[in-house]
Scaffold this active site. Structure first.
Site, PDB file in Angstrom:
ATOM      1  N   HIS A  13       0.831  -1.221   0.000  1.00 31.97           N
ATOM      2  CA  HIS A  13       0.000   0.000   0.000  1.00 31.97           C
ATOM      3  C   HIS A  13       0.858   1.261   0.000  1.00 31.97           C
ATOM      4  O   HIS A  13       0.435   2.304   0.499  1.00 31.97           O
ATOM      5  CB  HIS A  13      -0.933   0.035   1.211  1.00 31.97           C
ATOM      6  CG  HIS A  13      -1.671  -1.247   1.460  1.00 31.97           C
ATOM      7  ND1 HIS A  13      -2.888  -1.528   0.884  1.00 31.97           N
ATOM      8  CD2 HIS A  13      -1.328  -2.355   2.175  1.00 31.97           C
ATOM      9  CE1 HIS A  13      -3.282  -2.742   1.271  1.00 31.97           C
ATOM     10  NE2 HIS A  13      -2.333  -3.276   2.039  1.00 31.97           N
ATOM     11  N   SER A  38      14.998  20.574 -16.772  1.00 37.17           N
ATOM     12  CA  SER A  38      13.805  21.359 -17.060  1.00 37.17           C
ATOM     13  C   SER A  38      14.238  22.637 -17.757  1.00 37.17           C
ATOM     14  O   SER A  38      15.280  23.205 -17.436  1.00 37.17           O
ATOM     15  CB  SER A  38      13.091  21.690 -15.753  1.00 37.17           C
ATOM     16  OG  SER A  38      12.290  22.835 -15.902  1.00 37.17           O
ATOM     17  N   LYS A  76      16.013  20.869 -11.608  1.00 41.39           N
ATOM     18  CA  LYS A  76      15.344  19.600 -11.904  1.00 41.39           C
ATOM     19  C   LYS A  76      16.239  18.567 -12.582  1.00 41.39           C
ATOM     20  O   LYS A  76      17.077  18.903 -13.425  1.00 41.39           O
ATOM     21  CB  LYS A  76      14.120  19.846 -12.797  1.00 41.39           C
ATOM     22  CG  LYS A  76      12.971  20.561 -12.123  1.00 41.39           C
ATOM     23  CD  LYS A  76      12.353  19.787 -10.961  1.00 41.39           C
ATOM     24  CE  LYS A  76      11.459  18.663 -11.437  1.00 41.39           C
ATOM     25  NZ  LYS A  76      10.270  19.156 -12.118  1.00 41.39           N
ATOM     26  N   GLU A 122       9.371   7.611 -17.146  1.00 40.62           N
ATOM     27  CA  GLU A 122       8.017   8.107 -17.432  1.00 40.62           C
ATOM     28  C   GLU A 122       7.571   7.719 -18.841  1.00 40.62           C
ATOM     29  O   GLU A 122       6.426   7.328 -19.067  1.00 40.62           O
ATOM     30  CB  GLU A 122       7.966   9.624 -17.258  1.00 40.62           C
ATOM     31  CG  GLU A 122       8.203  10.052 -15.813  1.00 40.62           C
ATOM     32  CD  GLU A 122       8.473  11.537 -15.718  1.00 40.62           C
ATOM     33  OE1 GLU A 122       7.532  12.322 -15.837  1.00 40.62           O
ATOM     34  OE2 GLU A 122       9.652  11.922 -15.552  1.00 40.62           O
TER      35      GLU A 122
END
Ligand code: ARG
Length: 451
Positions: free
Chosen positions: A153, A274, A280, A287
């Site tokens: 979980h 970024s 970043k 992804e």
């Protein structure tokens, strides 16, 4: 190719709508191999002379080299790879070329080509999966004893090691390999000789054709052989499940690389910055892998949907099998390659993992097991430890620092011996459990079996 019956040429829009040459050109090596095997069988059947066979064979080989070299001009008037090659052959060698299509239809031809393409793709994917397993194994070995929390979980559960966690993916990929191997059995069957749908009055030695093309056997029902696309569906499902596994790995890595977890660092070569936020470092490969998985599912769905309402046998809808197939194979090939490269450079931040794993709550189950070993039924033990956890939360004191004997007399001072990660892991010796010993032996088992 069908000028006998028609008095008008095909409309431009119909040509544009119906052509498949823009994507099925890549079947050319298989189309050439299939045609040569078919021509050889025609010699045996008496419909081609040896001389005609030689002309056909060398003509087809020339065409194959021209296509490979980019010197072949495909035309959409000739619709697909089969007609483009046949027309070029006849132009090259004359009347013998016009005999090649005897006792053959594009229906058994395309089924043959596609099966050969799938077989090649299965073998290539199998080897790419192995590369990724070896990369995971490499990291599993380096960090075999780095302890980190295992989650359920997405809540901290029990201690495991990075080695054990990464080996879970080696297992998934092994099932993928087995699945591909199994699919290959049903793929590697020769439909050639099934003709348009009902075989041919000309006796072709189908076994000979099959063995020349490396097929294990021949199909046994011409109608099924023409319309069967199960092997593509199976392959697209296998690709979808491989994608699912890679997507889950991606999700783990995305979490691990966040500031919140900070368990792992990906190489600069496999992350991006970024354009706006200078700090970043984004896990784009993970992804995109996660994103591309949706596309693999889409391709499977597209194929199943195209096939589900078709009466026997060939229907032109079946031409829609190739783009999803090619797309899934291309997508997965690149995905596997880039993930292998990325995993090989994955670094694990041992201290952050260790700190996260040092949360004494990870050993709450071990504390209950300790009570069980003192003769207390597990349900009662669970409740007593639950009380201890509540007392720890209430007093804002870590579980391993509160006086357990005050929670319940079932706890004796020896109970606190469970609060050692080393002991906790060392006790997990059951097959499949993450003791460091077990993880080491799993690593060497995989090293041997993947060699
Ligand atoms: N391009 C077609 C396909 O991919 C080849 C088979 C065409 N057969 C036919 N009867 N029109 O399915």
């Amino acid at each position: 190719m069908w000028k006998g019956r028609f008095s008008k040429t095909t409309a431009d829009l119909v040509q544009q709508f119906g052509e498949s040459i823009s994507y099925d050109w890549r079947l050319y090596p298989h189309d050439v191999a299939g045609s040569i095997a078919h021509a050889r069988a025609q010699v045996k059947a008496g419909t081609l002379t040896d001389e005609e066979f030689s002309q056909i064979e060398s003509g087809l080989r020339e065409i194959e080299s021209e296509i490979a070299a980019g010197d072949f001009e495909f035309s959409i008037e000739k619709e697909d790879i089969h007609m483009n090659i046949e027309a070029a052959l006849t132009e090259k060698i004359g009347p013998a070329g016009a005999k090649l299509h005897t006792a053959r239809s594009r229906n058994d031809q395309v089924a043959t080509d596609t099966r050969l393409y799938c077989r090649t793709a299965i073998d290539a994917l199998t080897s790419l999966i192995k590369d990724l397993q070896l990369a995971l194994l490499n990291r599993a070995e380096k960090f075999h004893d780095t302890i980190l929390p295992g989650y359920t979980h997405l809540q901290r559960g029990q201690p495991v090691t990075v080695g054990h966690h990464l080996l879970a993916y080696v297992e998934m990929l092994d099932r993928d390999t087995q699945r591909l191997k199994d699919t290959r059995k049903r793929t590697n069957v020769s439909p050639l000789g099934s003709g348009a749908l009902a075989g041919s009055t000309i006796n072709l030695d189908r076994e000979q054709i099959a063995s020349e093309l490396g097929f294990d056997r021949v199909t046994t029902n011409s109608m099924d052989a023409i319309s069967d696309r199960d092997y593509i569906a199976e392959l697209l499902f296998a690709c979808s499940l491989i994608g699912t596994h890679l997507s889950r790995l991606s999700e783990d890595l995305i979490l691990w690389c966040s500031s919140e977890f900070s368990f792992a660092t990906l190489s600069d070569a496999h992350t991006t910055g970024s354009s706006l936020m200078p700090q970043k470092k984004n896990p784009d490969v993970c992804e995109i892998t996660r994103g591309k998985t949706g596309r693999l599912f889409g391709n499977l769905t597209a194929l199943l949907t195209a096939v589900k309402g078709l009466p026997l046998t060939y229907n032109r809808d079946l031409q829609e099998d190739k783009e999803p197939l090619f797309d899934s194979i291309d997508t997965l090939t690149l995905t596997l390659k880039v993930n292998t490269e990325m995993i090989l450079e994955l670094e694990i931040n041992r201290e952050t993992c260790q700190t996260a794993a040092s949360d004494p709550l990870l050993l709450a189950t071990d504390l209950a097991d300790w009570l069980v070993k003192q003769g207390i039924p597990f349900r009662s033990a669970h409740e007593l430890v639950g009380k201890a956890v509540a007392a720890s939360e209430e007093s804002k004191t870590p579980l391993d620092e509160i006086d357990l004997t005050k929670v319940d007399p079932a706890f004796t001072p020896e109970a606190s011996s469970v609060f050692s990660l080393q002991t906790a892991l060392a006790a997990r010796t059951n097959p499949g459990a993450p003791s460091i010993e077990n993880v080491r032996s799993e690593i060497s088992r995989w090293q041997k079996s993947l060699q």
